[in-house]
Design a protein around this motif. Sequence first.
Motif, PDB file in Angstrom:
ATOM      1  N   UNK A   1       0.855  -1.177   0.000  1.00  0.00           N
ATOM      2  CA  UNK A   1       0.000   0.000   0.000  1.00  0.00           C
ATOM      3  C   UNK A   1       0.899   1.238   0.000  1.00  0.00           C
ATOM      4  N   UNK A   2       0.505   2.237  -0.746  1.00  0.00           N
ATOM      5  CA  UNK A   2       1.256   3.490  -0.817  1.00  0.00           C
ATOM      6  C   UNK A   2       0.301   4.657  -0.668  1.00  0.00           C
ATOM      7  N   UNK A   3       0.873   5.814  -0.400  1.00  0.00           N
ATOM      8  CA  UNK A   3       0.085   7.039  -0.327  1.00  0.00           C
ATOM      9  C   UNK A   3       0.272   7.806  -1.626  1.00  0.00           C
ATOM     10  N   UNK A   4      -0.839   8.322  -2.126  1.00  0.00           N
ATOM     11  CA  UNK A   4      -0.841   9.138  -3.333  1.00  0.00           C
ATOM     12  C   UNK A   4      -1.558  10.436  -3.017  1.00  0.00           C
ATOM     13  N   UNK A   5      -0.926  11.544  -3.354  1.00  0.00           N
ATOM     14  CA  UNK A   5      -1.558  12.852  -3.248  1.00  0.00           C
ATOM     15  C   UNK A   5      -2.189  13.146  -4.595  1.00  0.00           C
ATOM     16  N   UNK A   6      -3.491  13.415  -4.580  1.00  0.00           N
ATOM     17  CA  UNK A   6      -4.235  13.707  -5.802  1.00  0.00           C
ATOM     18  C   UNK A   6      -4.706  15.156  -5.726  1.00  0.00           C
ATOM     19  N   UNK A   7      -4.160  15.992  -6.602  1.00  0.00           N
ATOM     20  CA  UNK A   7      -4.530  17.404  -6.624  1.00  0.00           C
ATOM     21  C   UNK A   7      -5.467  17.604  -7.801  1.00  0.00           C
ATOM     22  N   UNK A   8      -6.728  17.869  -7.468  1.00  0.00           N
ATOM     23  CA  UNK A   8      -7.770  17.948  -8.483  1.00  0.00           C
ATOM     24  C   UNK A   8      -8.089  19.377  -8.877  1.00  0.00           C
ATOM     25  N   UNK A   9      -8.321  19.565 -10.164  1.00  0.00           N
ATOM     26  CA  UNK A   9      -8.736  20.851 -10.696  1.00  0.00           C
ATOM     27  C   UNK A   9     -10.131  20.688 -11.284  1.00  0.00           C
ATOM     28  N   UNK A  36     -11.523   2.793   2.644  1.00  0.00           N
ATOM     29  CA  UNK A  36     -10.130   2.917   3.052  1.00  0.00           C
ATOM     30  C   UNK A  36      -9.201   3.398   1.951  1.00  0.00           C
ATOM     31  N   UNK A  37      -9.751   3.797   0.826  1.00  0.00           N
ATOM     32  CA  UNK A  37      -8.930   4.253  -0.299  1.00  0.00           C
ATOM     33  C   UNK A  37      -8.584   5.732  -0.192  1.00  0.00           C
ATOM     34  N   UNK A  53      -5.747  12.690  -0.114  1.00  0.00           N
ATOM     35  CA  UNK A  53      -4.654  11.813   0.289  1.00  0.00           C
ATOM     36  C   UNK A  53      -5.215  10.402   0.231  1.00  0.00           C
ATOM     37  N   UNK A  54      -4.652   9.594  -0.648  1.00  0.00           N
ATOM     38  CA  UNK A  54      -5.210   8.270  -0.915  1.00  0.00           C
ATOM     39  C   UNK A  54      -4.281   7.157  -0.446  1.00  0.00           C
ATOM     40  N   UNK A  55      -4.867   6.034  -0.065  1.00  0.00           N
ATOM     41  CA  UNK A  55      -4.158   4.801   0.286  1.00  0.00           C
ATOM     42  C   UNK A  55      -4.487   3.772  -0.786  1.00  0.00           C
ATOM     43  N   UNK A  56      -3.549   3.540  -1.684  1.00  0.00           N
ATOM     44  CA  UNK A  56      -3.793   2.663  -2.822  1.00  0.00           C
ATOM     45  C   UNK A  56      -2.565   1.794  -3.084  1.00  0.00           C
ATOM     46  N   UNK A  57      -2.719   0.836  -3.977  1.00  0.00           N
ATOM     47  CA  UNK A  57      -1.598  -0.036  -4.327  1.00  0.00           C
ATOM     48  C   UNK A  57      -0.683   0.591  -5.374  1.00  0.00           C
ATOM     49  N   UNK A  58      -1.204   1.561  -6.138  1.00  0.00           N
ATOM     50  CA  UNK A  58      -0.396   2.175  -7.187  1.00  0.00           C
ATOM     51  C   UNK A  58      -1.014   3.513  -7.603  1.00  0.00           C
ATOM     52  N   UNK A  59      -0.230   4.303  -8.296  1.00  0.00           N
ATOM     53  CA  UNK A  59      -0.740   5.554  -8.866  1.00  0.00           C
ATOM     54  C   UNK A  59      -1.810   5.219  -9.900  1.00  0.00           C
ATOM     55  N   UNK A  60      -1.625   4.125 -10.625  1.00  0.00           N
ATOM     56  CA  UNK A  60      -2.631   3.711 -11.604  1.00  0.00           C
ATOM     57  C   UNK A  60      -3.970   3.404 -10.948  1.00  0.00           C
ATOM     58  N   UNK A  61      -3.939   2.765  -9.776  1.00  0.00           N
ATOM     59  CA  UNK A  61      -5.191   2.488  -9.070  1.00  0.00           C
ATOM     60  C   UNK A  61      -5.875   3.798  -8.670  1.00  0.00           C
ATOM     61  N   UNK A  62      -5.103   4.749  -8.155  1.00  0.00           N
ATOM     62  CA  UNK A  62      -5.678   6.048  -7.799  1.00  0.00           C
ATOM     63  C   UNK A  62      -6.327   6.689  -9.018  1.00  0.00           C
ATOM     64  N   UNK A  63      -5.632   6.662 -10.140  1.00  0.00           N
ATOM     65  CA  UNK A  63      -6.160   7.241 -11.372  1.00  0.00           C
ATOM     66  C   UNK A  63      -7.477   6.573 -11.775  1.00  0.00           C
ATOM     67  N   UNK A  64      -7.517   5.262 -11.716  1.00  0.00           N
ATOM     68  CA  UNK A  64      -8.726   4.521 -12.076  1.00  0.00           C
ATOM     69  C   UNK A  64      -9.889   4.881 -11.156  1.00  0.00           C
ATOM     70  N   UNK A  65      -9.632   4.937  -9.852  1.00  0.00           N
ATOM     71  CA  UNK A  65     -10.690   5.274  -8.893  1.00  0.00           C
ATOM     72  C   UNK A  65     -11.224   6.686  -9.115  1.00  0.00           C
ATOM     73  N   UNK A  83       3.044   9.948  -6.003  1.00  0.00           N
ATOM     74  CA  UNK A  83       3.319   9.074  -4.864  1.00  0.00           C
ATOM     75  C   UNK A  83       4.091   9.881  -3.830  1.00  0.00           C
ATOM     76  N   UNK A  84       3.717   9.739  -2.570  1.00  0.00           N
ATOM     77  CA  UNK A  84       4.407  10.452  -1.501  1.00  0.00           C
ATOM     78  C   UNK A  84       4.782   9.474  -0.408  1.00  0.00           C
ATOM     79  N   UNK A  85       5.732   9.898   0.440  1.00  0.00           N
ATOM     80  CA  UNK A  85       6.163   9.047   1.537  1.00  0.00           C
ATOM     81  C   UNK A  85       6.992   9.836   2.521  1.00  0.00           C
TER      82      UNK A  85
END
Length: 97
Positions: A1-9, A36-37, A53-65, A83-85
């Motif tokens: 599991x990784x953290x992804x920061x998603x900045x939306x416009x 939990x995503x 701030x997302x908890x996902x398996x990959x940046x691709x998963x975040x993008x899909x969600x 991806x952040x850490x």
Amino acid sequence: MMKVMAIGTLKPLTPEQQRAYMPKEVPATLQLYLDGKMEQFWLRDQAKGVIFLMNVDSVDEANTLLKALPLGRDNLLTFDLMQIGPLMPLRLLVNAA
């Protein structure tokens, strides 16, 4: 599991679009939180978009969600994803002590 920061416009929405999208967008976003995503979420200054701030398996998963959300499906809300850490150089300070 990784953290992804998603900045939306968010593209400017008409009042009609707001009435059509928000009753679907908000519950869909909350469902990601309950699943939990999504760990945290904020509104960007002057309602220009959101930051998730997302908890996902990959940046691709975040993008899909995010593209599956109602505003994402219609390309009204787009995201920059990163991806952040932890700040790994801080280990040097801990190990020095």
